[in-house]
Design an enzyme around this catalytic site. Sequence first.
Site, PDB file in Angstrom:
ATOM      1  N   SER A 111      47.957  36.670  46.122  1.00 58.40           N
ATOM      2  CA  SER A 111      47.896  37.898  46.526  1.00 58.40           C
ATOM      3  C   SER A 111      47.418  38.750  45.269  1.00 58.40           C
ATOM      4  CB  SER A 111      49.262  38.583  47.041  1.00 58.40           C
ATOM      5  OG  SER A 111      49.043  40.250  46.906  1.00 58.40           O
TER       6      SER A 111
ATOM      7  N   TYR B 293      58.085  40.327  46.708  1.00 59.36           N
ATOM      8  CA  TYR B 293      56.757  39.611  47.362  1.00 59.36           C
ATOM      9  C   TYR B 293      55.823  39.412  46.181  1.00 59.36           C
ATOM     10  CZ  TYR B 293      52.467  39.509  49.558  1.00 59.36           C
ATOM     11  OH  TYR B 293      51.100  38.981  50.129  1.00 59.36           O
TER      12      TYR B 293
END
Length: 247
Positions: free
Chosen positions: A142, A156
Site C-alpha cells: 500500500s 495497517y
Amino acid sequence: MPHSLEGKVALVTGGSRGIGAAIAKRLAADGASVVITYAKDANSASTVVKAIESAGGKAVAIQADAADVAAVKAAVEKTVATFGQLDVLVNNAGTAIPKVFEETTLEEIDHMINLNFRGILVATQAALKHMKSGGRIIMVGSCVGERTMTPGLVAYSATKGAVKMFTQGLSREVGGRGITVNNVQPGPIDTELNPAAGDWAVPQKALTSLNRYGTVEEVAALVAFVAGPESSYITGTNLTVDGGTNA
C-alpha cells in the site's frame, strides 16, 4: 500483453473480489493458468473462475484463509499438484480496519498482522520451494506503507511498511536464483473495502494528484507487467499505483 504469460502458473491470494479478482482475470487474459484463494466467499470465487473460463482461460479456486498457516501451505501444494509448477505468486490477501489507533483492539491488530504480513511470509516460503529461474513474487502492499497521511490507518500502514522491507530483503536472497520480488503499492482504489463513495473517500481522494480513485484494473495492469517477461530486471522495488498520493 496478450499471451505474455503463456505456459505460466500464477497463484493469487485473496482473489475472489476487488483487486485480487482483477489481478486473477488479467493474468489469465495474459495466458497464465490461475489459482485463486478465498477465505469465505465461495460464490464470489466461483464467479471469478467462471469469468476466466468463459474468456478461454484456466482457473481454480481454493478455500484458504491467508491467516491460516496450514491452509496457505496446502493451497501452494495444491497449485503445484494441479498445474505442475508455480511461476508467479501474488500476495494480495489483506485487510484494513480503519480506526484511531488508541481505539484499535488487540484482536484487530493481530488480524491485520496475520493477514497482511504473516500470511505473506508463509505463502512466500511455501512458494519458494517450487519456484525456478524466472519466478515472480509480487506483494500487494500500500502507498501508506511508505507514507501515511490518512488518520485511522496506523496499524495497517505498519503492516504494509513491513511488507516493503520484506520485499527488499528477500529480493537480495533469491536474486541469484533468477527470481524477482516486487511490491505493488496501491493508493485509494475503488473496492468494497474502500469504496470511492465511502466515508473515508473524501480525504483520500483529496490527497491524490489526479483527484480521483483508481480502478482495480489499473492495479492489475501493473501487477501483470511485473509478472511478465519485460520486467526481468526489476526487483526489490516498491512501485506505487496511487494517482500521485505519495508525490
